[in-house]
Design a protein around this motif. Structure first.
Motif, mmCIF file in Angstrom:
data_model
loop_
_atom_site.group_PDB
_atom_site.id
_atom_site.type_symbol
_atom_site.label_atom_id
_atom_site.label_comp_id
_atom_site.label_asym_id
_atom_site.label_seq_id
_atom_site.Cartn_x
_atom_site.Cartn_y
_atom_site.Cartn_z
ATOM 1 N N LEU A 112 0.838 -1.198 0.000
ATOM 2 C CA LEU A 112 0.000 0.000 0.000
ATOM 3 C C LEU A 112 0.874 1.250 0.000
ATOM 4 C CD1 LEU A 112 -3.061 0.768 0.190
ATOM 5 C CD2 LEU A 112 -2.651 1.080 2.624
ATOM 6 N N PHE B 155 1.205 4.126 -2.862
ATOM 7 C CA PHE B 155 1.044 5.543 -2.542
ATOM 8 C C PHE B 155 2.215 6.350 -3.100
ATOM 9 C CE2 PHE B 155 1.476 9.239 0.248
ATOM 10 C CZ PHE B 155 0.201 9.762 0.171
ATOM 11 N N ARG C 223 -4.456 0.092 -4.799
ATOM 12 C CA ARG C 223 -5.185 0.832 -3.758
ATOM 13 C C ARG C 223 -4.358 1.997 -3.235
ATOM 14 N NH1 ARG C 223 -7.986 -3.640 0.209
ATOM 15 N NH2 ARG C 223 -9.206 -4.682 -1.405
ATOM 16 N N GLY C 224 -3.053 1.811 -3.140
ATOM 17 C CA GLY C 224 -2.170 2.900 -2.718
ATOM 18 C C GLY C 224 -2.178 4.051 -3.704
ATOM 19 N N LEU D 281 -5.287 5.912 -3.115
ATOM 20 C CA LEU D 281 -5.116 6.708 -1.895
ATOM 21 C C LEU D 281 -4.302 7.967 -2.176
ATOM 22 C CD1 LEU D 281 -5.608 6.795 1.185
ATOM 23 C CD2 LEU D 281 -3.445 5.583 1.436
ATOM 24 N N ILE E 242 -6.547 10.472 -3.912
ATOM 25 C CA ILE E 242 -7.453 11.087 -2.933
ATOM 26 C C ILE E 242 -6.716 12.127 -2.111
ATOM 27 C CG2 ILE E 242 -8.797 10.619 -0.854
ATOM 28 C CD1 ILE E 242 -9.590 7.941 -2.175
ATOM 29 N N ALA E 243 -5.479 11.806 -1.694
ATOM 30 C CA ALA E 243 -4.682 12.765 -0.931
ATOM 31 C C ALA E 243 -4.391 14.015 -1.757
ATOM 32 C CB ALA E 243 -3.388 12.103 -0.460
#
Length: 90
Positions: free
Chosen positions: A6, A10, A74-75, A78, A81-82
């Motif tokens: 993850l 990211f 998924r990272g 994320l 989204i960040a």
């Protein structure tokens, strides 16, 4: 191992967005990267450029899904989204 994947995802997402932002500023404006960031921030357009720079993250997301690296994908989500939350405050 899942949390490490993850985190890698990211990091890949943030790096892809930074690379996209760099490419957008250098190819589509007459500024260098550092001066372009300052000028776009003073004009209030930096959030929009960061959002456009996040487009290469889609390619990274698709690549990770095709390689069956769901946690890394998924990272990347994320990271996007960040970045979206970051552009609200810029």
């Amino acid at each position: 191992m899942n949390k490490i994947d993850l985190l890698y995802g990211f990091i890949f997402g943030i790096v892809a967005a930074l690379l996209g932002t760099y490419l957008f500023i250098t190819f589509y404006t007459d500024f260098t990267f550092a001066s372009g960031l300052q000028i776009l921030k003073s004009q209030g357009n930096l959030g929009k450029v960061i959002t456009l720079g996040a487009i290469p993250s889609l390619a990274v997301f698709g690549l990770l899904l095709s390689l069956n690296k769901e946690m890394m994908a998924r990272g990347v989500v994320l990271a996007v989204i960040a970045l979206a939350i970051l552009t609200i405050f810029i």
